[in-house]
Write an enzyme that holds these catalytic residues in place. Structure first.
Site, mmCIF file in Angstrom:
data_model
loop_
_atom_site.group_PDB
_atom_site.id
_atom_site.type_symbol
_atom_site.label_atom_id
_atom_site.label_comp_id
_atom_site.label_asym_id
_atom_site.label_seq_id
_atom_site.Cartn_x
_atom_site.Cartn_y
_atom_site.Cartn_z
ATOM 1 N N HIS A 137 0.834 -1.206 0.000
ATOM 2 C CA HIS A 137 0.000 0.000 0.000
ATOM 3 C C HIS A 137 0.870 1.257 0.000
ATOM 4 O O HIS A 137 1.268 1.740 1.066
ATOM 5 C CB HIS A 137 -0.887 0.000 1.246
ATOM 6 N N ASN A 146 -7.843 11.902 4.147
ATOM 7 C CA ASN A 146 -7.587 12.007 2.699
ATOM 8 C C ASN A 146 -8.840 11.803 1.857
ATOM 9 O O ASN A 146 -8.782 11.822 0.621
ATOM 10 C CB ASN A 146 -6.465 11.038 2.276
ATOM 11 N N HIS A 204 -4.152 3.212 -3.345
ATOM 12 C CA HIS A 204 -4.295 2.716 -1.970
ATOM 13 C C HIS A 204 -3.500 1.429 -1.763
ATOM 14 O O HIS A 204 -2.709 1.336 -0.830
ATOM 15 C CB HIS A 204 -5.770 2.469 -1.637
ATOM 16 N N SER A 259 -22.545 -8.798 37.825
ATOM 17 C CA SER A 259 -22.781 -10.137 37.269
ATOM 18 C C SER A 259 -21.484 -10.901 37.068
ATOM 19 O O SER A 259 -21.403 -12.095 37.316
ATOM 20 C CB SER A 259 -23.494 -10.033 35.914
ATOM 21 N N GLU A 298 -17.724 -3.666 24.557
ATOM 22 C CA GLU A 298 -16.921 -4.881 24.707
ATOM 23 C C GLU A 298 -15.692 -4.889 23.801
ATOM 24 O O GLU A 298 -14.587 -5.245 24.222
ATOM 25 C CB GLU A 298 -17.776 -6.129 24.443
ATOM 26 N N HIS A 321 -28.795 -14.850 25.145
ATOM 27 C CA HIS A 321 -27.755 -14.723 26.162
ATOM 28 C C HIS A 321 -27.067 -16.045 26.493
ATOM 29 O O HIS A 321 -26.143 -16.064 27.308
ATOM 30 C CB HIS A 321 -28.356 -14.131 27.449
ATOM 31 N N ARG A 369 -23.163 -18.917 35.933
ATOM 32 C CA ARG A 369 -24.018 -18.049 36.759
ATOM 33 C C ARG A 369 -24.512 -18.831 37.963
ATOM 34 O O ARG A 369 -24.621 -18.309 39.068
ATOM 35 C CB ARG A 369 -25.205 -17.577 35.929
HETATM 36 C C1 LIG Z 1 -11.639 -4.347 9.972
HETATM 37 C C2 LIG Z 1 -11.097 -4.186 8.603
HETATM 38 N N1 LIG Z 1 -11.939 -4.199 7.555
HETATM 39 C C3 LIG Z 1 -11.458 -4.108 6.296
HETATM 40 C C4 LIG Z 1 -10.124 -3.998 6.062
HETATM 41 C C5 LIG Z 1 -9.590 -3.948 4.642
HETATM 42 N N2 LIG Z 1 -9.143 -2.561 4.352
HETATM 43 C C6 LIG Z 1 -7.850 -2.223 4.432
HETATM 44 S S1 LIG Z 1 -7.621 -0.563 4.241
HETATM 45 C C7 LIG Z 1 -9.284 -0.307 4.041
HETATM 46 C C8 LIG Z 1 -9.852 1.061 3.905
HETATM 47 C C9 LIG Z 1 -8.985 2.025 3.237
HETATM 48 O O1 LIG Z 1 -9.412 3.340 3.488
HETATM 49 P P1 LIG Z 1 -8.670 4.228 4.544
HETATM 50 O O2 LIG Z 1 -8.780 3.613 5.863
HETATM 51 O O3 LIG Z 1 -9.185 5.598 4.388
HETATM 52 O O4 LIG Z 1 -7.150 4.143 4.094
HETATM 53 P P2 LIG Z 1 -6.456 4.878 2.858
HETATM 54 O O5 LIG Z 1 -6.958 4.230 1.611
HETATM 55 O O6 LIG Z 1 -6.825 6.305 2.945
HETATM 56 O O7 LIG Z 1 -5.020 4.615 3.067
HETATM 57 C C10 LIG Z 1 -9.971 -1.504 4.113
HETATM 58 C C11 LIG Z 1 -11.437 -1.609 3.936
HETATM 59 C C12 LIG Z 1 -9.279 -3.986 7.184
HETATM 60 N N3 LIG Z 1 -7.963 -3.896 7.058
HETATM 61 N N4 LIG Z 1 -9.780 -4.051 8.429
HETATM 62 MG MG LIG Z 2 -8.526 7.288 3.556
#
Ligand SMILES: Cc1ncc(C[n+]2csc(CCOP(=O)(O)OP(=O)(O)O)c2C)c(N)n1
Ligand SMILES: [Mg+2]
Length: 665
Positions: free
Chosen positions: A37, A194, A268, A388, A415, A477, A524
């Site tokens: 990335h 961004n 990205h 609890s 949680e 639950h 419980r």
């Molecule tokens: C919980 C989770 N869901 C999905 C992803 C897959 N994923 C990686 S980056 C991203 C989103 C990218 O957008 P952003 O966070 O704005 O990062 P940018 O492209 O600006 O670097 C996703 C959906 C992940 N890493 N974690």
């Molecule tokens: Mg972003």
């Protein structure tokens, strides 16, 4: 630490080149790996330079010194950002060869940052949202440690880089509201604003006002041009003066410098390609070969580490003169102190005399009463189920925004945030966190449990109301598949104790598990006291053991937790019919699996027919009882009814267990 603004054009120009060094390493490493990335590191290079070159307190010569600032790259996909920073500032783990080996087998530069693999990486990130929530735990641990040892020994910040995705995730809401409530003013988040995520512009899925959301949660917020290093620097300097946690929105362009891909989601998560990289070099005025960083820029980066080196030397001097030195050093130990094991040994023998019939959640509460006075590092809380889960002992002082010297945290109904926060506390050091909720809501903690396991962090999860035995609250639950699904996570120890003595033993084993999380699944309902020994030996230590032996047994009943007493009843009924069977209590199948084959065979012999009883799904049990073993448990969801009716309704009875055995002997 520079408290002066960036004055000269020369200084600004040099910082700009330092940022471009990050961009170059990121795009070249991703290109070489043909995977990764580049966009995020290129977009946040300027803000990260402002932070690392001008503010962050770190010393590559001692990456783990306790009073360092913590840096969390919550947007773990931008891993080349942290690897470039660690490389440029001189962390020995991240050589230029490791940068060239980005994402390759065995490298120190895996796809997403992994705690324990690369020094300088404070936590594993990649599952979006968890990084910022763990940072809340680190910032909380910092305040709690400060309250115990004073500013002289504890005085650091937690800095986070978070992306749009981090802040869209639900856990971010839990984390920021907890941080705001607790006024964790040592927490400073740089948001990579961004306006881009994978599917395209954030307007596809977002129209909320992030700054207002943080403001409403009790944060200080500001907005800067994320490519203006002086502006980010000024915002960071101001942030350090805040009495609340701080969000700095850094408006950036993803892939900054790339001629056609900057500002687009196309940069990205894919290499830029040779042509785009050539264009970027031109745009950034960066005409050095891939992985080649000119010596003047290297020198400027190396100089940024000097600030932390001096700070560490001063800190060491203070520590060595501090009357708190011994206590502070002890707090940093990963291993629980002997005092707590001594206290538990006395308590276990007392239990074997008193033989109390207690719900295992109540037995856990009593065990906490023994452990907490004997172990300063134990600190915990519950997600609004304190009464609890029985996680708070009498008189245990609270951690609040007015004072952090307590050891009990009301996490609120959060949680996932709570579990990530516990990971952050464990990672920070100084604390051994335990947290509580109902077992069924382990699902709400699961992503963080997985990270506890992956990062080898000793968090204790106190999960009560562990079966249909909770009764009237009904199937929403009543956990059914949870034990199996938690046992499926590598490096998690799932304990399900049968009585008060086993509960104390299991807690002891949780404290001895220094390289991973432990789950205590607790009832419980009241449980009879089943043990007949003197409590001097921790029988749960080997995971499963013979609780009731029979002469020449013709079968083995294996049970856990609340069903152990049913197994005993069944064995007694069978014995009356002349069928001798052994009863095995198996409070922790993971520990049992780790025993040598001879021990396992001596407890659960291959040749004997087996029946298991656990008020949960069978999934996973075949490994112990074989496909033709008998299983008495749940085959679907539970129901709302008094406990007295539920066990009979679902056929989890001593009669059924005996019948399953009769069918097999
Ligand atoms: C919980 C989770 N869901 C999905 C992803 C897959 N994923 C990686 S980056 C991203 C989103 C990218 O957008 P952003 O966070 O704005 O990062 P940018 O492209 O600006 O670097 C996703 C959906 C992940 N890493 N974690
Ligand atoms: Mg972003």
């Amino acid at each position: 630490m520079p408290n002066t603004a960036i004055h000269t054009d020369d200084e600004a120009a040099r910082l700009g080149k330092m940022a471009n060094a990050i961009r170059a390493l990121a795009m070249d490493a991703v290109q070489q790996a043909n995977s990764g990335h580049p966009g995020m590191p290129m977009g946040m290079a300027d803000a990260a330079t402002a932070l690392w070159a001008r503010h962050l307190k770190f010393d590559p010569a001692d990456p783990n010194w306790p009073d360092r600032d913590r840096f969390v790259l919550s947007a773990g996909h931008g891993s080349m950002l942290i690897y470039a920073l660690l490389h440029l500032t001189g962390f020995a783990d991240v050589t230029i060869n490791e940068i060239k080996n980005f994402r390759q087998m065995g490298s120190k530069t895996p796809g997403h940052p992994e705690f324990g693999r690369t020094s300088g990486v404070e936590t594993t990130t990649g599952p979006l949202g968890q990084g910022i929530a763990m940072a809340v735990g680190m910032a909380l641990a910092e305040r709690m440690a400060q309250a115990r040892f004073g500013d002289d020994l504890v005085d650091h910040h937690t800095f986070v880089i978070a992306s749009d995705g981090d802040l869209q995730e639900g856990i971010s809401h839990e984390a920021i509201s907890l941080a705001g409530h607790l006024k964790l003013n040592r927490l400073i988040v740089l948001w990579d604003d961004n306006e881009i995520s994978i599917d395209g512009g954030t307007e596809l899925s977002e129209s909320g006002d992030v700054l207002k959301r943080f403001d409403a949660a009790g944060w200080t917020v500001s907005r800067v041009d994320g490519h203006d290093i002086a502006a980010v620097d000024g915002a960071l300097a101001a942030a350090k003066l805040s009495d609340k946690p701080v969000l700095i929105s850094c408006r950036t362009t993803i892939g900054f410098g790339a001629p056609t891909k900057a500002g687009k989601s196309s940069c990205h998560g894919a290499p830029l390609g040779d042509e785009e990289i050539a264009g970027t070099r031109k745009a950034l005025n960066w005409f050095h070969a891939p992985f080649d960083i000119p010596s003047d820029i290297r020198a400027d980066w190396a100089a940024s580490a000097a600030r932390g080196q001096a700070a560490r030397a001063e800190w060491m001097a203070r520590l060595n003169q501090s009357p708190n030195k011994a206590a502070f050093d002890a707090s940093q130990e990963r291993v629980a102190p002997q005092s707590v094991f001594d206290a538990l040994a006395v308590y276990r023998q007392q239990l074997s005399k008193d033989r109390p019939a207690l719900a295992s959640r109540a037995a856990s509460g009593k065990t906490l009463e023994v452990m907490i006075p004997a172990m300063d590092a134990l600190a915990g809380g519950s997600a609004d189920l304190t009464g609890s889960n029985l996680t708070k002992i009498k008189g245990q002082p609270l951690v609040t925004s007015d004072g952090y010297s307590g050891s009990y945290i009301h996490f609120g109904i959060r949680e996932h945030g709570m579990a990530a926060c516990a990971n952050g506390m464990a990672l920070h050091g100084g604390f051994r966190p335990y947290i509580g909720t109902f077992l069924v809501f382990a699902d709400y903690c699961r992503p963080a449990i997985r990270l506890s396991a992956l990062m080898e962090q000793s968090v204790a999860y106190v999960f009560t109301h562990d079966s249909i035995g909770l009764g009237e609250d009904g199937p929403t639950h009543q956990p059914v598949e949870h034990l199996a699904s938690l046992r499926a996570i590598p490096n998690v120890h799932v304990f399900r104790p049968a009585d008060a003595l086993e509960t104390a033993e299991c807690w002891e084993m949780a404290l001895r598990h220094n390289t991973g999380p432990s789950i205590l699944a607790l009832s419980r309902q009241k449980l009879p006291f089943v043990r007949e020994d003197d409590g001097s030996e921790n029988k749960s230590a080997r995971g499963a053991y013979i609780l009731r032996e029979a002469k020449d047994p013709s079968g083995v009943i294996v049970a856990t937790g609340s069903e152990v007493s049913l197994a005993i009843e069944a064995a007694e009924a069978l014995s009356a019919d002349g069928i001798a069977v052994r009863v095995v209590s198996a409070p922790c199948l993971e520990l049992f699996a780790q025993q040598d084959a001879a021990y396992r065979e001596s407890v659960v012999p291959k040749a004997l027919p087996k029946v298991a009883v656990e008020a949960a799904a069978r999934f996973g049990w075949d490994a112990w009882i074989g496909c033709d073993g008998g299983f008495v448990g749940m085959t679907g969801f539970g129901a709302s009814a008094p406990i007295a009716d539920l066990y009979g309704h679902f056929g989890i009875t001593a009669e059924r267990v005996a019948e399953e055995m009769r069918n097999r002997v």
